[in-house]
Design a protein around this motif. Structure first.
Motif, PDB file in Angstrom:
ATOM      1  N   PHE A   1       0.936  -1.069  -0.143  1.00 58.84           N
ATOM      2  CA  PHE A   1       0.019   0.028   0.061  1.00 58.84           C
ATOM      3  C   PHE A   1       0.796   1.405  -0.033  1.00 58.84           C
ATOM      4  O   PHE A   1       1.706   1.522   0.853  1.00 58.84           O
ATOM      5  N   VAL A   2       0.548   1.985  -1.013  1.00 65.36           N
ATOM      6  CA  VAL A   2       1.408   3.340  -1.047  1.00 65.36           C
ATOM      7  C   VAL A   2       0.541   4.646  -1.021  1.00 65.36           C
ATOM      8  O   VAL A   2      -0.390   4.543  -1.208  1.00 65.36           O
ATOM      9  N   THR A   3       1.181   5.849  -0.980  1.00 64.58           N
ATOM     10  CA  THR A   3       0.455   7.043  -0.656  1.00 64.58           C
ATOM     11  C   THR A   3       1.606   8.095  -1.056  1.00 64.58           C
ATOM     12  O   THR A   3       2.704   7.616  -1.222  1.00 64.58           O
ATOM     13  N   GLY A   4       1.045   9.258  -1.558  1.00 63.24           N
ATOM     14  CA  GLY A   4       1.710  10.422  -1.930  1.00 63.24           C
ATOM     15  C   GLY A   4       1.073  11.347  -2.842  1.00 63.24           C
ATOM     16  O   GLY A   4      -0.306  11.466  -2.714  1.00 63.24           O
ATOM     17  N   ARG A   5       1.852  12.449  -3.013  1.00 61.62           N
ATOM     18  CA  ARG A   5       1.109  13.810  -3.607  1.00 61.62           C
ATOM     19  C   ARG A   5       2.298  13.887  -4.838  1.00 61.62           C
ATOM     20  O   ARG A   5       3.372  14.236  -4.617  1.00 61.62           O
ATOM     21  N   ILE A   6       1.554  14.294  -5.942  1.00 63.39           N
ATOM     22  CA  ILE A   6       2.294  14.380  -7.199  1.00 63.39           C
ATOM     23  C   ILE A   6       2.278  15.938  -7.522  1.00 63.39           C
ATOM     24  O   ILE A   6       1.114  16.585  -7.663  1.00 63.39           O
ATOM     25  N   ASP A   7       3.376  16.634  -7.487  1.00 63.91           N
ATOM     26  CA  ASP A   7       3.374  18.072  -7.576  1.00 63.91           C
ATOM     27  C   ASP A   7       2.578  18.621  -8.601  1.00 63.91           C
ATOM     28  O   ASP A   7       1.943  19.315  -8.828  1.00 63.91           O
ATOM     29  N   ARG A   8       2.961  17.876  -9.909  1.00 63.94           N
ATOM     30  CA  ARG A   8       2.116  18.398 -11.253  1.00 63.94           C
ATOM     31  C   ARG A   8       2.102  17.338 -12.092  1.00 63.94           C
ATOM     32  O   ARG A   8       2.949  16.498 -12.191  1.00 63.94           O
ATOM     33  N   LEU A   9       0.774  17.383 -12.870  1.00 63.15           N
ATOM     34  CA  LEU A   9       0.708  16.282 -13.673  1.00 63.15           C
ATOM     35  C   LEU A   9      -0.011  17.056 -14.842  1.00 63.15           C
ATOM     36  O   LEU A   9      -0.863  17.902 -14.949  1.00 63.15           O
TER      37      LEU A   9
END
Ligand code: SF4
Length: 1022
Positions: free
Chosen positions: A870-878
């Motif tokens: 299980f992973v989590t995170g935030r992508i700065d820009r897409l």
């Protein structure tokens, strides 16, 4: 007459001539402990001699003389003198070699006061300095005379003795005591005390014998007390009656080499337990050995507590540590088992340290660093608890000011306004205490007098400081001292920060005393204090080079060339100072009745390395132990002989006794750890200590160990605790760090925010917040390249100002210059980001900013051969660019372009991009982006040559690596392979380095034969 020990001293008292039927005698002693010891000895040896015998110190005798002569005076000039000097310097006096304004800088007052006190002890006067006819000596004389005139009848103790001496010399009839007087004088007697003795009628002087006896010693005693005293000192001591090692040492210690080499002299037949010489790795080990030795003395030898002494070269800070270590032994008595001869520094207690923290915070203008230390000690409104250190830091950070300083004391008042506007609950709870503290700072800045400040301070402590029970006693003691100062002519007008500093000085100088010598308690004191006191068992600690004997500190105001010009033997020379300490040591050794241990630590409290003092060579030479082969050893042994014949046997014997008779908890722990036996039975009676009981209770958990189950959750294994990229990075760079930080949750103590620059973490967060606001509002228009880049720069700059101003409400930056510079930095960096993203005006389809994944409501797992991770995170820009989904992460730190040894993807740098690529590929359909994903870092650094670390060309390679790394991560977790890295560079930057001390070679050896995921990890990092 020469007095070799307390027994001879008591005999000398009994032998004093008696003039009337009622015996009346006076005995001058160094202190009350000697009086008590002499009384006991007299009762034991000559019971009738105690009646009519009066014991006095020389200062007490001087006071009685002055009272008999009707002289008025007041004591305590030692404390007033620095303040008097400060006031005198404000009058801008003209001096020959000093400029008055130079002398107004801190430290000079204490330096002059200390030198003048030395001169007083040497029975000198300003005229003696003027006779030297040098500018520095004349200046010193001028200052001394001015201070004396201003002091009037306020005297220091040496001045008191000198005045009594003059009165007595002019009129011996003022001596108030009838009968014979005995004074036993040590070599270290001061010139002023010697002068008083010479003026006392009917005085018998006994010379306290001490070695070494060389020409300098005899000359000094002759100059101070006359020929007979010096002659008595030079006479040989009668041989010691005892035949063991202690007897040999008492007879030959510090004797000249000729006598030690004599064929007929007595020698040790080998260690017999009466004298032990020990060298320890450090002070902690030495203290532990001392505690065990005390336990052995009491429980094994049955030595009464008052017959045991632990002696040190100087009292602070070790004496209090020794006392605490001894008090922690399992004593069957309620009262304290230790008597601290020099008392305990008030500031070494919890109450004293707390008070000092408050006073010093006020003196320094309530700076943020002091407030962080202080807040956990303040009461909270509506709450019985207190702030933790971490919460205190958070409060100080949230209040967003750096407080005041010596240069800007008025800024201390900023805390008041910040507290009023605080929203953080902890800040609101502590606000009343902070506001009250600021009120004292305001009084201080307004120039309140000492009495006013002390009253406010006392009220503040009572109302707002969390205080242990002993606080009341300490405050009362301090109250008496400060009130006396506040009523004193010199200090009554002291105001503001100087007055607060005076309270701090009083507190620092204050010592807490309890108990009396002779009560059933172990004596802990200095070697000099214990001269001639008799004990059955003595342990002397800290005999290391530079610690004992010490050298005199250079006195810049009265350097050695000037000292040499003063009357001979008046002021102590380096040689006198060394001889004084050696005499004291010799006298202590001759006072031991059964067992003596002398030890040295090889490292100091501050970690600096020390050698055992050369005195050990003297001791070994006096003992003359046979060598390991039983042969006669050389007369003066060297360090190797000392190690072989003294330290090594002592170490083996101590180690064997620790294992055979584990008397302290540390001995038991060593025994259990070495596998040589089970723990003590008492451990298994305590649920907290017994491993079996812990295992049994973890099932039911009824409170002994808290309510948290004794299992740890590992990130990544369950949807509610997913793994972030930064945790993965820890796992794959050093699995051990992952264990410490994310399973055991060890955390480094947070530090106060930087004030001269926004720290890296806070700055990164600021840039990310700003970027999110900009692209969340303008992402689509900007991606379509509407307007001009100048327009967007302007928009971003306005947003930047808003974000920066908001940050200033909770981040303390010092001064307008720093704030302006940091604002410029933010403008520059956001403009750099806009310019870079504009890409020469080439349009790009904006998708999202700060796109999150794997949160609670939408858990995300990546399949691996070991199961889902299980992973989590935030992508700065897409974005989408030419049919490729573009994942970008902004970095505000150092740029790492793909060149030289950083050209290929590596776990230390690229793990985050790799994981985001895998996730974006997996979520491409729901997110509505192409499955072909490329990733890159964008460096927000105007001065970077390359602003990107891009994996657009080899995006497939990065995604494959990402899947491999995730696979490996879960493999390590499943295998529990939390091994330590073998890369020294990783450790260099690691916050756990201080507790991770395994040798790199050992780690490599452990990894060499690893299999499975650990072997794969080894390949990854090798
Ligand atoms: S110091 Fe080195 S081995 Fe220890 S946790 Fe940190 S990185 Fe790992």
């Amino acid at each position: 007459m020469v007095i070799g020990n307390l027994r001879a001293w008591a005999d000398a008292v009994a032998a004093l001539p008696v003039e009337s039927r009622l015996p009346v005698r006076t005995v001058l002693v160094p202190n009350e402990a000697h009086a008590h010891a002499l009384r006991c000895e007299l009762i034991a040896r000559v019971p009738g001699a105690l009646a009519g015998t009066r014991f006095l110190t020389s200062a007490a005798a001087a006071r009685t003389v002055l009272e008999a002569g009707g002289v008025a005076y007041q004591l305590g000039e030692e404390l007033r003198r620095p303040l008097r000097l400060r006031a005198w310097l404000r009058g801008a006096p003209v001096l020959g070699s000093y400029r008055a304004e130079e002398l107004r800088t801190p430290g000079w007052e204490e330096a002059f006061a200390s030198t003048i006190e030395q001169l007083e002890l040497a029975s000198l006067r300003p005229e003696d300095l003027e006779r030297l006819d040098t500018p520095r000596a004349t200046d010193l004389a001028t200052i001394w005379r001015a201070l004396d005139e201003d002091a009037g009848d306020s005297w220091s103790i040496p001045r008191l003795v000198r005045e009594a001496c003059q009165l007595l010399s002019a009129n011996p009839a003022v001596w108030p005591y009838r009968g014979a007087v005995l004074a036993a004088v040590p070599f270290g007697i001061t010139a002023v005390d010697a002068a008083l003795l010479r003026a006392i009628p009917s005085l018998t002087i006994g010379s306290l014998f001490g070695r070494p006896v060389h020409r300098g010693v005899i000359d000094r005693m002759q100059a101070l007390l006359g020929g007979p005293v010096a002659t008595a000192l030079a006479a040989p001591m009668p041989p010691a009656a005892r035949t063991d090692e202690l007897g040999v040492l008492q007879q030959y210690l510090l004797e000249p080499p000729g006598r030690l080499a004599g064929a007929e002299r007595r020698r040790s037949r080998g260690p017999d337990g009466t004298v032990t010489l020990e060298a320890h790795a450090g002070i902690d080990e030495e203290l532990d050995a001392a505690a065990r030795w005390v336990a052995e003395e009491v429980f094994h030898h049955g030595t009464p507590l008052q017959d045991i002494a632990i002696l040190l070269p100087s009292p602070d800070p070790i004496a209090a540590l020794v006392a605490d270590r001894l008090a922690a032994l399992p004593w069957p008595i309620e009262s304290s088992p230790v008597y601290l001869a020099s008392g305990r520094p008030a500031v070494s207690t919890a109450c004293g340290a707390r008070l000092l923290a408050v006073v010093q915070a006020l003196v320094n203008g309530l700076p943020a660093s002091a407030m962080v230390e202080l807040l956990p000690r303040l009461r909270l409104e509506g709450d019985d608890g207190h702030l933790s250190p971490g919460r205190a830091r958070a409060v100080v950070d949230a209040l967003g000011t750096i407080g005041g300083s010596a240069a800007r004391p008025q800024d201390a008042l900023q805390w008041r306004g910040r507290c009023a506007a605080a929203t953080l609950p902890s800040a609101r709870a502590v606000a009343p205490a902070v506001v009250a503290l600021v009120a004292i700072a305001a009084e201080m800045n307004a120039g309140a007098k000492l009495a006013v400040l002390w009253a406010s301070f006392r009220a503040f402590v009572a109302a707002h400081v969390i205080a242990p029970r002993a606080m009341g006693t300490l405050i009362d003691q301090l109250d008496a001292a400060v009130r006396a100062l506040a009523a004193d002519r010199v200090t009554v007008d002291v105001v503001g920060v100087v007055a607060m500093q005076l309270i701090a000085d009083e507190l620092v100088a204050m010592r807490l005393r309890s108990g009396r010598f002779g009560e059933p308690a172990i004596y802990v004191g200095t070697i000099l204090e214990a001269v001639s006191l008799p004990f059955r068992a003595v342990r002397i600690l800290g005999i290391a080079e530079g610690m004992f004997p010490r050298t005199l500190r250079d006195d810049a105001l009265l350097p050695s060339d000037l000292r040499r010009e003063l009357p001979p033997h008046s002021i102590s020379s380096d040689e006198d100072f060394a001889a004084l300490q050696l005499h004291a040591f010799d006298q202590v050794v001759r006072g031991v009745r059964e067992r003596l241990v002398i030890s040295a630590p090889r490292t100091d409290l501050d970690g600096s390395e020390r050698e055992p003092a050369a005195l050990f060579i003297e001791i070994a030479a006096a003992l003359a132990r046979p060598d390991a082969a039983g042969q006669r050893a050389r007369v003066i042994p060297n360090r190797n002989d000392l190690e072989r014949d003294a330290f090594r046997p002592a170490r083996s014997s101590v180690s064997a006794r620790r294992t055979d008779t584990p008397l302290t908890a540390a001995c038991w722990l060593d025994r259990v750890a070495s596998g040589e036996g089970a723990g003590p039975g008492s451990w298994s009676r305590s649920a907290i200590l017994d491993p079996a009981a812990i295992a049994a209770r973890r099932v039911t958990m009824h409170g002994d160990l808290g309510t948290t189950p004794l299992t740890q959750r590992v990130p990544g294994l369950e949807p509610t605790l997913p793994m972030s990229a930064s945790k993965l990075q820890d796992l794959l760079t050093c699995p051990h760090r992952f264990l410490l930080a994310h399973i055991l949750r060890f955390r480094a103590r947070s530090t106060v925010a930087e004030n001269h620059r926004i720290d890296a973490l806070a700055y990164g967060a600021l840039v990310h917040r700003l970027a999110e606001r900009f692209w969340r509002t303008h992402g689509a228009a900007f991606g379509a390249r509407e307007h001009s880049v100048v327009h967007w720069r302007q928009v971003a700059a306005e947003l930047a100002d808003g974000e920066f101003d908001e940050l200033l409400t909770r981040y303390p930056l010092v001064g307008h210059g720093v704030i302006a510079a940091e604002r410029r930095r933010l403008h520059r960096d956001i403009a750099t980001l806009i310019d870079h993203d504009w890409d020469g005006g080439r349009p790009r389809a904006f998708v999202d900013v700060e796109r999150s994944f794997g949160l609670d409501d939408e858990p995300l797992s990546v399949p691996t051969e070991h199961g889902p991770l299980f992973v989590t995170g935030r992508i700065d820009r897409l974005d989408v660019d030419q049919g490729i989904a573009l994942v970008r992460d902004f970095k505000t730190g150092k740029a790492h372009p793909r060149e030289r040894d950083e050209v290929d993807a590596q776990v230390q740098l690229d793990l985050q991009l790799a994981v985001y690529s895998v996730v974006a590929e997996q979520l491409a359909v729901p997110w509505g982006i192409p499955t072909d994903v490329a990733a890159m870092y964008v460096y927000v650094d105007r001065f970077a040559i390359h602003r990107e670390r891009s994996f657009r060309a080899d995006r497939g390679v990065l995604r494959a690596l990402g899947r491999h790394w995730l696979e490996l991560a879960l493999g390590l977790i499943r295998a529990g392979g939390y091994v330590q890295t073998t890369d020294p560079e990783t450790c260099k930057r690691c916050r756990f380095a201080p507790i991770c001390i395994d040798d790199l070679r050992d780690r490599r050896t452990r990894l060499r034969d690893a299999t499975g995921p650990v072997a794969a990890y080894r390949e990854l990092t090798s």
